[in-house]
Design an enzyme around this catalytic site. Sequence first.
Site, short mmCIF file in Angstrom:
data_model
loop_
_atom_site.label_atom_id
_atom_site.label_comp_id
_atom_site.label_asym_id
_atom_site.label_seq_id
_atom_site.Cartn_x
_atom_site.Cartn_y
_atom_site.Cartn_z
CE1 TYR A 147 -3.23 2.87 0.28
CE2 TYR A 147 -2.98 2.82 2.66
CZ TYR A 147 -3.51 3.39 1.51
OH TYR A 147 -4.31 4.49 1.62
CD GLU A 162 -1.92 4.80 -6.62
OE1 GLU A 162 -2.61 5.68 -6.06
OE2 GLU A 162 -2.15 3.58 -6.51
#
Length: 282
Positions: free
Chosen positions: A204, A211
């Site tokens: 994560y 991103e």
Amino acid sequence: MSLFAKQTLLEALLAPLFPQCIKKQRVGGDDKERARAVMAAPATGTSRTAHNDVGPRRKKGPGALAIAYLVIYNVVMTAGWLVIAVGLVRAYLAKGSYHGLYYSIEKPLKFFQTGALLEVLHCAVGIVPSSVVLTGFQVMSRVFLTWAVTHSVREVQNEDSVLLFVVAWTVTEIIRYSFYTFSLLNHLPYLIKWARYTLFIVLYPMGVTGELLTIYAALPYVQKTGLYSITLPNKYNFSFDYHTFLILTMVSYIPLFPQLYFHMMRQRKKVLGHAEDYSKVE
């Protein structure tokens, strides 16, 4: 972000806005858990409970054809992300470098990530007891980064950050679709269950970092070219600055990431903790 991680926080954030959607999802999950509990309970003195708990679940659950379709869909998606993983490894071994590996998996990445849009349809037609709104949000965030950022701003495709989130997505999706497949077959290996609720600890933050860095790298090119921006004057009297939109998207990660990460940690303790307690009793 991982799709499973986003859904948990979106439920909490969107509950006041879409109470019926959230209620439907939770009821489906509760029915499933009660059905499992009844099946595992002793036979004596449980006939009435079994009738009350299991009956509604059978009416709401997907039929045999729907289950067969979902198994095939999840198997195909698992295989697709395995193809992406193999492509990354082969390209790395051939080049001897991790730079520019995106081009070796660009087409299958776009295809299978876009294929996740079918999950929204599954919820809409009722064969999956999840919220259409929540599933739509989590799927579209991935599709957005795939097409509206990485595909549209070709200058960022050589960035190492792209490889960062691609690797995180790939491992996450292989585990996620495998989890769904074996769950539908009522034969879920503990290793896959453990991986789904454990590897997010690394995947994560890794995915979020990739991103954010990719969106950040795209900002100068978006501002320079005016990509997807609408300026005034125009006949619709409407303006849109895609550069600002990307900045706001990045800012939204700041309050969401810590809450979501620690929520996932609590979920891990809840799910795997129960499994560990059960194994000790055995």
